[in-house]
Write a protein that holds these residues in place. Structure first.
Motif, PDB file in Angstrom:
ATOM      1  N   LYS A   6     -15.866  -2.398 -57.395  1.00  0.00           N
ATOM      2  CA  LYS A   6     -15.956  -0.992 -57.769  1.00  0.00           C
ATOM      3  C   LYS A   6     -14.554  -0.441 -58.079  1.00  0.00           C
ATOM      4  CE  LYS A   6     -19.023   2.586 -56.208  1.00  0.00           C
ATOM      5  NZ  LYS A   6     -19.639   3.220 -55.075  1.00  0.00           N
ATOM      6  N   ASN A   7     -13.604  -0.760 -57.200  1.00  0.00           N
ATOM      7  CA  ASN A   7     -12.210  -0.319 -57.412  1.00  0.00           C
ATOM      8  C   ASN A   7     -11.618  -0.944 -58.670  1.00  0.00           C
ATOM      9  OD1 ASN A   7     -12.230   1.309 -55.178  1.00  0.00           O
ATOM     10  ND2 ASN A   7     -11.299  -0.219 -53.825  1.00  0.00           N
ATOM     11  N   LEU A   8     -11.915  -2.220 -58.901  1.00  0.00           N
ATOM     12  CA  LEU A   8     -11.419  -2.913 -60.096  1.00  0.00           C
ATOM     13  C   LEU A   8     -12.009  -2.284 -61.352  1.00  0.00           C
ATOM     14  CD1 LEU A   8      -9.703  -5.169 -61.272  1.00  0.00           C
ATOM     15  CD2 LEU A   8     -11.667  -6.690 -61.019  1.00  0.00           C
ATOM     16  N   LYS A   9     -13.290  -1.981 -61.308  1.00  0.00           N
ATOM     17  CA  LYS A   9     -13.962  -1.348 -62.445  1.00  0.00           C
ATOM     18  C   LYS A   9     -13.342   0.034 -62.719  1.00  0.00           C
ATOM     19  CE  LYS A   9     -18.629  -0.439 -64.076  1.00  0.00           C
ATOM     20  NZ  LYS A   9     -20.041  -0.451 -63.732  1.00  0.00           N
ATOM     21  N   THR A  10     -13.126   0.803 -61.683  1.00  0.00           N
ATOM     22  CA  THR A  10     -12.496   2.123 -61.823  1.00  0.00           C
ATOM     23  C   THR A  10     -11.088   1.979 -62.396  1.00  0.00           C
ATOM     24  OG1 THR A  10     -13.756   2.927 -59.930  1.00  0.00           O
ATOM     25  CG2 THR A  10     -11.834   4.214 -60.572  1.00  0.00           C
ATOM     26  N   PHE A  11     -10.365   1.001 -61.910  1.00  0.00           N
ATOM     27  CA  PHE A  11      -8.998   0.759 -62.391  1.00  0.00           C
ATOM     28  C   PHE A  11      -9.012   0.382 -63.884  1.00  0.00           C
ATOM     29  CE2 PHE A  11      -5.398  -2.167 -63.118  1.00  0.00           C
ATOM     30  CZ  PHE A  11      -4.355  -1.282 -62.861  1.00  0.00           C
ATOM     31  N   ILE A  12      -9.933  -0.483 -64.309  1.00  0.00           N
ATOM     32  CA  ILE A  12     -10.029  -0.899 -65.715  1.00  0.00           C
ATOM     33  C   ILE A  12     -10.382   0.299 -66.593  1.00  0.00           C
ATOM     34  CG2 ILE A  12     -11.389  -2.290 -67.332  1.00  0.00           C
ATOM     35  CD1 ILE A  12     -11.421  -4.487 -65.129  1.00  0.00           C
ATOM     36  N   ILE A  13     -11.317   1.116 -66.154  1.00  0.00           N
ATOM     37  CA  ILE A  13     -11.678   2.321 -66.913  1.00  0.00           C
ATOM     38  C   ILE A  13     -10.473   3.246 -67.028  1.00  0.00           C
ATOM     39  CG2 ILE A  13     -13.089   4.428 -66.849  1.00  0.00           C
ATOM     40  CD1 ILE A  13     -15.361   2.658 -65.679  1.00  0.00           C
ATOM     41  N   PHE A  14      -9.749   3.415 -65.928  1.00  0.00           N
ATOM     42  CA  PHE A  14      -8.553   4.261 -65.934  1.00  0.00           C
ATOM     43  C   PHE A  14      -7.525   3.736 -66.946  1.00  0.00           C
ATOM     44  CE2 PHE A  14      -4.253   5.061 -64.356  1.00  0.00           C
ATOM     45  CZ  PHE A  14      -4.239   6.451 -64.387  1.00  0.00           C
ATOM     46  N   ILE A  15      -7.263   2.447 -66.940  1.00  0.00           N
ATOM     47  CA  ILE A  15      -6.304   1.845 -67.883  1.00  0.00           C
ATOM     48  C   ILE A  15      -6.781   2.044 -69.317  1.00  0.00           C
ATOM     49  CG2 ILE A  15      -5.320  -0.358 -68.683  1.00  0.00           C
ATOM     50  CD1 ILE A  15      -4.013   0.735 -66.142  1.00  0.00           C
ATOM     51  N   PHE A  16      -8.067   1.836 -69.580  1.00  0.00           N
ATOM     52  CA  PHE A  16      -8.630   2.025 -70.915  1.00  0.00           C
ATOM     53  C   PHE A  16      -8.430   3.464 -71.390  1.00  0.00           C
ATOM     54  CE2 PHE A  16     -12.214   3.336 -73.580  1.00  0.00           C
ATOM     55  CZ  PHE A  16     -12.035   2.474 -74.651  1.00  0.00           C
ATOM     56  N   LEU A  17      -8.741   4.432 -70.524  1.00  0.00           N
ATOM     57  CA  LEU A  17      -8.579   5.848 -70.887  1.00  0.00           C
ATOM     58  C   LEU A  17      -7.112   6.204 -71.145  1.00  0.00           C
ATOM     59  CD1 LEU A  17     -11.142   7.588 -68.505  1.00  0.00           C
ATOM     60  CD2 LEU A  17     -11.279   7.355 -70.988  1.00  0.00           C
ATOM     61  N   MET A  18      -6.229   5.717 -70.337  1.00  0.00           N
ATOM     62  CA  MET A  18      -4.790   6.004 -70.515  1.00  0.00           C
ATOM     63  C   MET A  18      -4.296   5.399 -71.830  1.00  0.00           C
ATOM     64  SD  MET A  18      -4.180   8.009 -68.154  1.00  0.00           S
ATOM     65  CE  MET A  18      -2.467   8.259 -68.408  1.00  0.00           C
ATOM     66  N   THR A  19      -4.756   4.217 -72.169  1.00  0.00           N
ATOM     67  CA  THR A  19      -4.383   3.581 -73.437  1.00  0.00           C
ATOM     68  C   THR A  19      -4.919   4.401 -74.612  1.00  0.00           C
ATOM     69  OG1 THR A  19      -4.388   1.409 -72.385  1.00  0.00           O
ATOM     70  CG2 THR A  19      -4.507   1.448 -74.793  1.00  0.00           C
ATOM     71  N   ALA A  20      -6.145   4.855 -74.512  1.00  0.00           N
ATOM     72  CA  ALA A  20      -6.749   5.662 -75.581  1.00  0.00           C
ATOM     73  C   ALA A  20      -5.982   6.969 -75.762  1.00  0.00           C
ATOM     74  CB  ALA A  20      -8.210   5.935 -75.270  1.00  0.00           C
ATOM     75  N   ILE A  21      -5.646   7.619 -74.667  1.00  0.00           N
ATOM     76  CA  ILE A  21      -4.880   8.873 -74.741  1.00  0.00           C
ATOM     77  C   ILE A  21      -3.509   8.618 -75.349  1.00  0.00           C
ATOM     78  CG2 ILE A  21      -3.723  10.628 -73.317  1.00  0.00           C
ATOM     79  CD1 ILE A  21      -6.222  10.473 -71.452  1.00  0.00           C
TER      80      ILE A  21
END
Length: 167
Positions: A6-21
């Protein structure tokens, strides 16, 4: 293990969003850079046309009242001497372009070919001269800006070197 996934999934989503921004911010900066470069080019084209016609009105959309007024006075002095500048911007290179909030500073290297002609008979008043400039343009983003316009608020010659013209 479930909590870790769950933490890894949240971390991957966070990285994806930061890259998109980050990519969106980079695209916006690239767009702003292009608009600023276009403004500088349009200003130089406007000078060439205003020198021939004496009409600075088209520059009012891209330069501050103070910049346009100084240009008008310079052109009027030549016109009072029955001369006008026939100019060609041979080359422009953007040395640097920095945007800080609503202000941008642009340094260019420009190569101009000038010739002054008599307004009455079109004869050459001053021979062709090649001039190399390092220029500084300061631009301000317009308030209540719907068209994403930047206005040139300062134009400074940082260096000037004369060369030999044709003929």
């Amino acid at each position: 293990p479930v909590e870790m996934r769950k933490n890894l999934k949240t971390f991957i989503i966070f990285i994806f969003l930061m890259t998109a921004i980050s990519n969106c911010t980079q695209l916006e900066k690239t767009k702003e850079t292009a608009i600023i470069k276009d403004t500088v080019m349009n200003y130089n084209r406007g000078i060439i046309e205003a020198a021939k016609t004496g009409d600075v009105k088209p520059l009012k959309d891209i330069a501050s009242e103070d910049v346009v007024k100084r240009l008008y006075l310079w052109l009027a002095a030549w016109r009072d001497s029955d001369a006008y500048m026939d100019a060609e911007l041979k080359d422009i290179k953007y040395k640097s372009l920095n945007i800080s909030g609503q202000t941008a500073k642009v340094l260019t290297l420009e190569e101009w070919l000038y010739e002054y002609k008599n307004t009455k008979n079109e004869q050459i008043a001053l021979p062709q001269t090649l001039v190399f400039y390092e220029m500084e343009y300061v631009l301000q983003k317009e308030e209540n800006n719907k068209n994403n316009n930047w206005i040139i608020t300062e134009v400074n010659i940082r260096s000037e070197k004369r060369g030999k013209g044709k003929g």
